[in-house]
Scaffold this motif. Sequence first.
Motif, PDB file in Angstrom:
ATOM      1  N   MET A   1       0.847  -1.190   0.000  1.00  0.00           N
ATOM      2  CA  MET A   1       0.000   0.000   0.000  1.00  0.00           C
ATOM      3  C   MET A   1       0.879   1.235   0.000  1.00  0.00           C
ATOM      4  SD  MET A   1      -3.324   0.432   2.437  1.00  0.00           S
ATOM      5  CE  MET A   1      -2.475   1.388   3.665  1.00  0.00           C
ATOM      6  N   SER A   2       0.621   2.174  -0.896  1.00  0.00           N
ATOM      7  CA  SER A   2       1.402   3.410  -0.945  1.00  0.00           C
ATOM      8  C   SER A   2       0.930   4.358   0.142  1.00  0.00           C
ATOM      9  CB  SER A   2       1.247   4.073  -2.308  1.00  0.00           C
ATOM     10  OG  SER A   2      -0.030   4.668  -2.425  1.00  0.00           O
ATOM     11  N   ASN A   3       1.735   5.389   0.388  1.00  0.00           N
ATOM     12  CA  ASN A   3       1.407   6.333   1.452  1.00  0.00           C
ATOM     13  C   ASN A   3       0.176   7.162   1.131  1.00  0.00           C
ATOM     14  OD1 ASN A   3       2.052   7.401   4.005  1.00  0.00           O
ATOM     15  ND2 ASN A   3       2.925   9.221   3.058  1.00  0.00           N
ATOM     16  N   SER A   4      -0.288   7.123  -0.109  1.00  0.00           N
ATOM     17  CA  SER A   4      -1.458   7.917  -0.497  1.00  0.00           C
ATOM     18  C   SER A   4      -2.767   7.158  -0.265  1.00  0.00           C
ATOM     19  CB  SER A   4      -1.359   8.329  -1.971  1.00  0.00           C
ATOM     20  OG  SER A   4      -1.334   7.183  -2.790  1.00  0.00           O
ATOM     21  N   ASN A   5      -2.661   5.896   0.141  1.00  0.00           N
ATOM     22  CA  ASN A   5      -3.854   5.107   0.401  1.00  0.00           C
ATOM     23  C   ASN A   5      -4.114   5.009   1.906  1.00  0.00           C
ATOM     24  OD1 ASN A   5      -4.345   4.544  -2.316  1.00  0.00           O
ATOM     25  ND2 ASN A   5      -2.925   2.827  -2.291  1.00  0.00           N
ATOM     26  N   TYR A   6      -5.373   4.805   2.247  1.00  0.00           N
ATOM     27  CA  TYR A   6      -5.769   4.851   3.652  1.00  0.00           C
ATOM     28  C   TYR A   6      -6.698   3.686   3.979  1.00  0.00           C
ATOM     29  CZ  TYR A   6      -4.004   9.607   3.205  1.00  0.00           C
ATOM     30  OH  TYR A   6      -3.206  10.697   2.970  1.00  0.00           O
ATOM     31  N   ILE A   7      -6.718   3.341   5.254  1.00  0.00           N
ATOM     32  CA  ILE A   7      -7.628   2.314   5.769  1.00  0.00           C
ATOM     33  C   ILE A   7      -8.549   2.967   6.788  1.00  0.00           C
ATOM     34  CG2 ILE A   7      -7.781   0.240   7.216  1.00  0.00           C
ATOM     35  CD1 ILE A   7      -5.226  -0.737   5.913  1.00  0.00           C
ATOM     36  N   MET A   8      -9.830   2.653   6.707  1.00  0.00           N
ATOM     37  CA  MET A   8     -10.817   3.163   7.647  1.00  0.00           C
ATOM     38  C   MET A   8     -11.264   2.008   8.548  1.00  0.00           C
ATOM     39  SD  MET A   8     -14.152   5.549   6.992  1.00  0.00           S
ATOM     40  CE  MET A   8     -14.983   4.496   5.803  1.00  0.00           C
ATOM     41  N   VAL A   9     -11.140   2.209   9.854  1.00  0.00           N
ATOM     42  CA  VAL A   9     -11.431   1.159  10.821  1.00  0.00           C
ATOM     43  C   VAL A   9     -12.619   1.545  11.681  1.00  0.00           C
ATOM     44  CG1 VAL A   9     -10.541  -0.179  12.752  1.00  0.00           C
ATOM     45  CG2 VAL A   9      -9.014   0.478  10.890  1.00  0.00           C
ATOM     46  N   PHE A  10     -13.593   0.654  11.767  1.00  0.00           N
ATOM     47  CA  PHE A  10     -14.732   0.828  12.676  1.00  0.00           C
ATOM     48  C   PHE A  10     -14.438   0.093  13.978  1.00  0.00           C
ATOM     49  CE2 PHE A  10     -18.117   1.042   9.046  1.00  0.00           C
ATOM     50  CZ  PHE A  10     -17.553   2.223   8.608  1.00  0.00           C
ATOM     51  N   ASP A  11     -14.577   0.776  15.081  1.00  0.00           N
ATOM     52  CA  ASP A  11     -14.499   0.156  16.408  1.00  0.00           C
ATOM     53  C   ASP A  11     -15.857   0.367  17.064  1.00  0.00           C
ATOM     54  OD1 ASP A  11     -13.928  -0.815  18.909  1.00  0.00           O
ATOM     55  OD2 ASP A  11     -12.638   0.859  19.492  1.00  0.00           O
TER      56      ASP A  11
ATOM     57  N   GLY B   1     -14.122   9.070   0.020  1.00  0.00           N
ATOM     58  CA  GLY B   1     -14.232   7.621   0.058  1.00  0.00           C
ATOM     59  C   GLY B   1     -13.354   6.945  -0.979  1.00  0.00           C
ATOM     60  N   ALA B   2     -13.117   7.610  -2.101  1.00  0.00           N
ATOM     61  CA  ALA B   2     -12.297   7.029  -3.160  1.00  0.00           C
ATOM     62  C   ALA B   2     -10.846   6.838  -2.733  1.00  0.00           C
ATOM     63  CB  ALA B   2     -12.362   7.914  -4.403  1.00  0.00           C
ATOM     64  N   GLN B   3     -10.424   7.539  -1.682  1.00  0.00           N
ATOM     65  CA  GLN B   3      -9.048   7.418  -1.199  1.00  0.00           C
ATOM     66  C   GLN B   3      -8.882   6.341  -0.126  1.00  0.00           C
ATOM     67  OE1 GLN B   3      -9.061  11.906  -0.632  1.00  0.00           O
ATOM     68  NE2 GLN B   3      -6.870  11.544  -0.989  1.00  0.00           N
ATOM     69  N   ILE B   4      -9.973   5.698   0.235  1.00  0.00           N
ATOM     70  CA  ILE B   4      -9.922   4.644   1.247  1.00  0.00           C
ATOM     71  C   ILE B   4      -9.781   3.287   0.567  1.00  0.00           C
ATOM     72  CG2 ILE B   4     -11.111   3.562   3.179  1.00  0.00           C
ATOM     73  CD1 ILE B   4     -10.252   6.459   3.705  1.00  0.00           C
ATOM     74  N   SER B   5      -8.726   2.569   0.916  1.00  0.00           N
ATOM     75  CA  SER B   5      -8.459   1.275   0.294  1.00  0.00           C
ATOM     76  C   SER B   5      -9.355   0.172   0.841  1.00  0.00           C
ATOM     77  CB  SER B   5      -6.996   0.874   0.512  1.00  0.00           C
ATOM     78  OG  SER B   5      -6.135   1.785  -0.115  1.00  0.00           O
ATOM     79  N   ALA B   6      -9.701   0.270   2.138  1.00  0.00           N
ATOM     80  CA  ALA B   6     -10.468  -0.812   2.751  1.00  0.00           C
ATOM     81  C   ALA B   6     -11.079  -0.349   4.060  1.00  0.00           C
ATOM     82  CB  ALA B   6      -9.572  -2.027   2.998  1.00  0.00           C
ATOM     83  N   ILE B   7     -12.151  -1.033   4.445  1.00  0.00           N
ATOM     84  CA  ILE B   7     -12.781  -0.866   5.758  1.00  0.00           C
ATOM     85  C   ILE B   7     -12.514  -2.126   6.580  1.00  0.00           C
ATOM     86  CG2 ILE B   7     -14.983  -0.704   6.994  1.00  0.00           C
ATOM     87  CD1 ILE B   7     -16.081   0.821   4.557  1.00  0.00           C
TER      88      ILE B   7
ATOM     89  N   SER C   1     -18.888  -1.470   0.257  1.00  0.00           N
ATOM     90  CA  SER C   1     -19.873  -0.541   0.802  1.00  0.00           C
ATOM     91  C   SER C   1     -20.670   0.089  -0.335  1.00  0.00           C
ATOM     92  CB  SER C   1     -19.189   0.548   1.627  1.00  0.00           C
ATOM     93  OG  SER C   1     -18.387   1.381   0.815  1.00  0.00           O
ATOM     94  N   ASP C   2     -21.914   0.425  -0.045  1.00  0.00           N
ATOM     95  CA  ASP C   2     -22.753   1.143  -0.995  1.00  0.00           C
ATOM     96  C   ASP C   2     -22.080   2.469  -1.334  1.00  0.00           C
ATOM     97  OD1 ASP C   2     -24.806   2.895  -2.057  1.00  0.00           O
ATOM     98  OD2 ASP C   2     -26.288   1.482  -1.309  1.00  0.00           O
ATOM     99  N   PRO C   3     -21.888   2.781  -2.608  1.00  0.00           N
ATOM    100  CA  PRO C   3     -21.186   4.018  -2.973  1.00  0.00           C
ATOM    101  C   PRO C   3     -21.870   5.282  -2.478  1.00  0.00           C
ATOM    102  CG  PRO C   3     -22.169   2.966  -4.904  1.00  0.00           C
ATOM    103  CD  PRO C   3     -22.247   1.986  -3.799  1.00  0.00           C
ATOM    104  N   ASP C   4     -23.167   5.216  -2.195  1.00  0.00           N
ATOM    105  CA  ASP C   4     -23.864   6.399  -1.691  1.00  0.00           C
ATOM    106  C   ASP C   4     -23.417   6.787  -0.284  1.00  0.00           C
ATOM    107  OD1 ASP C   4     -25.308   6.611  -4.026  1.00  0.00           O
ATOM    108  OD2 ASP C   4     -27.064   5.561  -3.246  1.00  0.00           O
ATOM    109  N   LEU C   5     -22.827   5.856   0.451  1.00  0.00           N
ATOM    110  CA  LEU C   5     -22.451   6.148   1.838  1.00  0.00           C
ATOM    111  C   LEU C   5     -21.252   7.078   1.932  1.00  0.00           C
ATOM    112  CD1 LEU C   5     -22.847   2.595   3.437  1.00  0.00           C
ATOM    113  CD2 LEU C   5     -24.403   4.546   3.658  1.00  0.00           C
ATOM    114  N   PHE C   6     -20.218   6.803   1.095  1.00  0.00           N
ATOM    115  CA  PHE C   6     -18.973   7.561   1.207  1.00  0.00           C
ATOM    116  C   PHE C   6     -18.506   8.141  -0.133  1.00  0.00           C
ATOM    117  CE2 PHE C   6     -18.748   4.005   4.351  1.00  0.00           C
ATOM    118  CZ  PHE C   6     -18.984   4.775   5.482  1.00  0.00           C
ATOM    119  N   GLY C   7     -19.376   8.088  -1.133  1.00  0.00           N
ATOM    120  CA  GLY C   7     -19.028   8.664  -2.424  1.00  0.00           C
ATOM    121  C   GLY C   7     -18.336   7.716  -3.373  1.00  0.00           C
ATOM    122  N   ALA C   8     -17.962   6.539  -2.893  1.00  0.00           N
ATOM    123  CA  ALA C   8     -17.316   5.521  -3.723  1.00  0.00           C
ATOM    124  C   ALA C   8     -17.430   4.190  -2.989  1.00  0.00           C
ATOM    125  CB  ALA C   8     -15.839   5.860  -3.962  1.00  0.00           C
TER     126      ALA C   8
END
Length: 273
Positions: free
Chosen positions: A1-11, A72-78, A228-235
């Motif tokens: 994963m490059s530094n321009s990609n991100y992970i979103m974590v739900f706790d 949302g397009a910049q998030i690689s994974a949830i 994820s449904d694209p309507d939630l985060f734009g992608a």
Amino acid sequence: MSNSNYIMVFDQGTTSSRTIIFDGQGRQVSAAQLEFTQYYPQAGWVEHDPREIWASQLSTAREALARAGLSGAQISAIGIANQRETTMLWNRMTGEPIAPAIVWQCRRTAQLADEIAASPIAAHIRESTGLISDAYFSATKLMWLLENIPGARESAMRGDLAAGTVDSWLIWQLTHGQVHATDYTNASRTMLFDIHRLCWDEKILSALDIPRSILPEVLPSSCIFGESDPDLFGAPIPIAAAAGDQHAALFGQGCRSVGDVKNTYGTGCFLLM
């Protein structure tokens, strides 16, 4: 994963929902947290509103994205970590819960669990699931919902209901009802899951009168559950991991060999090995 990609974590925890975003180097770039309501309708009973769980989790996700200045397009994974054992039933067609969630702390089914412990199925439960019969686990909570919510069992037999722990509920909501799934760690805390064959135990389901049709598909903790449904985060974003919070913490804190042990201090104190 490059530094321009991100992970979103739900706790998604017992008293609050939190979202944390990490960059490609594993550094935290933003976080948001929101408490939600605890319900105590009777002594020893604890409930949550599944709708509020989802609303609070979605709110923190959007807030964390905004704080980080990301789309949302910049998030690689949830990834999802969640309070374990808390159990709910919802309508497959409408996506609406048919009752409050019964929280892992709730003791309303203690007598039922004791009856199971004294029955012939108890030894098989211990062998198959690794657990002893207790109200802590999801099985008796699900039995209670099916027996005490008007029309629940009839709806379940028609295939109209879905059951799950919090991870299943979040995945269902994220995918707009396209995916009904859980992972091995959450399934292992239901008292219904054969931890040796990695499948729902038909003998236990039959003994406890729980229809197999209402249960989610069980998948590895690290896999693509859906998008994820694209309507939630734009992608659309791949949902790429799910684990019960204590299991996730065990792994995340480096306990990966037999005999490794850790404590987690949250709503309770949990010792895992």
